[in-house]
Write an enzyme that holds these catalytic residues in place. Sequence first.
Site, PDB file in Angstrom:
ATOM      1  N   PHE A 111       3.273  39.098  34.469  1.00  0.00           N
ATOM      2  CA  PHE A 111       2.543  39.578  33.253  1.00  0.00           C
ATOM      3  C   PHE A 111       1.796  38.494  32.670  1.00  0.00           C
ATOM      4  O   PHE A 111       0.811  38.212  31.986  1.00  0.00           O
ATOM      5  CB  PHE A 111       3.360  40.191  32.201  1.00  0.00           C
ATOM      6  N   LYS A 112       2.298  36.970  32.690  1.00  0.00           N
ATOM      7  CA  LYS A 112       1.710  35.979  32.199  1.00  0.00           C
ATOM      8  C   LYS A 112       0.467  35.748  32.814  1.00  0.00           C
ATOM      9  O   LYS A 112      -0.631  34.923  31.924  1.00  0.00           O
ATOM     10  CB  LYS A 112       2.705  34.550  32.382  1.00  0.00           C
ATOM     11  N   ASP A 113      -0.155  36.307  33.848  1.00  0.00           N
ATOM     12  CA  ASP A 113      -1.270  36.134  34.611  1.00  0.00           C
ATOM     13  C   ASP A 113      -2.435  36.542  33.664  1.00  0.00           C
ATOM     14  O   ASP A 113      -3.591  36.160  33.467  1.00  0.00           O
ATOM     15  CB  ASP A 113      -1.642  36.650  35.776  1.00  0.00           C
ATOM     16  N   THR A 144       5.525  31.317  33.298  1.00  0.00           N
ATOM     17  CA  THR A 144       4.533  30.784  32.470  1.00  0.00           C
ATOM     18  C   THR A 144       3.667  29.399  33.241  1.00  0.00           C
ATOM     19  O   THR A 144       2.659  29.350  33.333  1.00  0.00           O
ATOM     20  CB  THR A 144       4.797  30.226  31.095  1.00  0.00           C
TER      21      THR A 144
END
Length: 462
Positions: A111-113, A144
């Site tokens: 999800f960090k993308d 991250t």
Amino acid sequence: MEYISTRGRAPVLTFEQAMLTGLARDGGLYVPAEVPQMSADEIAALEGLPYEEAAFRIVWPFVEGTFTEDELRDCIERAYQGFGHVARAPLVQLAPSHFLLELFHGPTLAFKDFAMQLIGQLFQTALARTGQRITIVGATSGDTGSAAIEAFKGLENVDVFILFPDGDRVSEVQRRQMTTPAEENVHALAMDGDFDACQARLKDMFNDHAFRDEVALAGVNSINWARVLAQVVYYFTSAVALGAPERAVRFCVPTGNFGDIFAGYIARGMGLPVERLVIATNQNDILHRTLVTGEHRPEGVEPSISPSMDIQISSNFERVLFDAYDREGNAVEALMEELGDGGFALSQGALDRLRENFGSGRASEAETRATIRRVFETTGQLICPHTAVAVKVAEEHMGRAPMVTLGTAHPAKFPVAVEAATGQRPALPPRMADLFDLPERVTAVPNDLASLQHLIRENRSK
């Protein structure tokens, strides 16, 4: 839009200044002075839009005055063009009224993308105006760091140094995503200690103002407001897909550093009908314990199969405390000082406000494994351990509104845990098939501020 520090003693900044600054000079975190509102009609109008257009409409009020509309649209378009799913953040049904929000179709499968790819483009656009060169230093519990390196590798005007815990505290896939890029402007630093130690040294660097100015230090951890902002978007797109604003939605979020669920809190503050935000923790359950007991006291980190949640010092919790204490910076600063001495007790008023917004739960290692196995057996879906923690907790907080559980990483990032639970070893996408064949570039570093600062000085581009 103006941005203020949670501790009340730092200068008020624009979006661009807050983005490039990261941590405020008084040690606090930047938040919007006011959260912009979206009407029910504006929320309903998001239905059926491409993710990029929805992102533009949600992000624009926060950045107006820093970027033009064309600049922001261009940044968003470039940010998400490398995602492996046309919907960017698709929903998959797990059970009646329970949906999985797949946030792992980006270039590093996490999800960090969503945030990192966008702020990489925003940074580049802002720096191109001035010709300034900056030094990005980040700390990571796994995802991250790889997302930051992927977003900033090869970009002009940026040097990137990522601290991650040495040893087996990150998965092999996570480590290799950080150590195999060959671009000269990125540096993977394996530090002695756990994630909390990496995060502490990162904050030490930001609080050393002479060093900060010398190397033009910038941060991309979720202390950076731009990271949180980018994550607000998928709360809106998923809720609208399930009937918002006419229908309320619940969200369950696996979280260690509190940034992802704080994005949901901002979405709710903008007008999205979020019935409940549920904090899901593994055995390192400080956030769950805080809501249950009113006491915020770190205990030792116990390594788990969901390593990105092996955290006791949740940086973004300070942002929600700021609101819980009526935006009194002095009160927040006092709490953070108590945290450094072992922890603090919430006032009853602050605790009540947190409980109004958040539920919580935890999953043991055995429960996490059992959930991975059960989801596979009942749906055919492989999920990562972090997602499994949230699925287990979500099932304990179901209500009349549909529940959306955030799927934060691709199962192939944690193949050992997934295979142990299901007998199935999840494969990496074809575009990453050579990850284990690439040479690694990594520097082992001590848990020592002076040594880290020397290394950064010597290895950044002059």
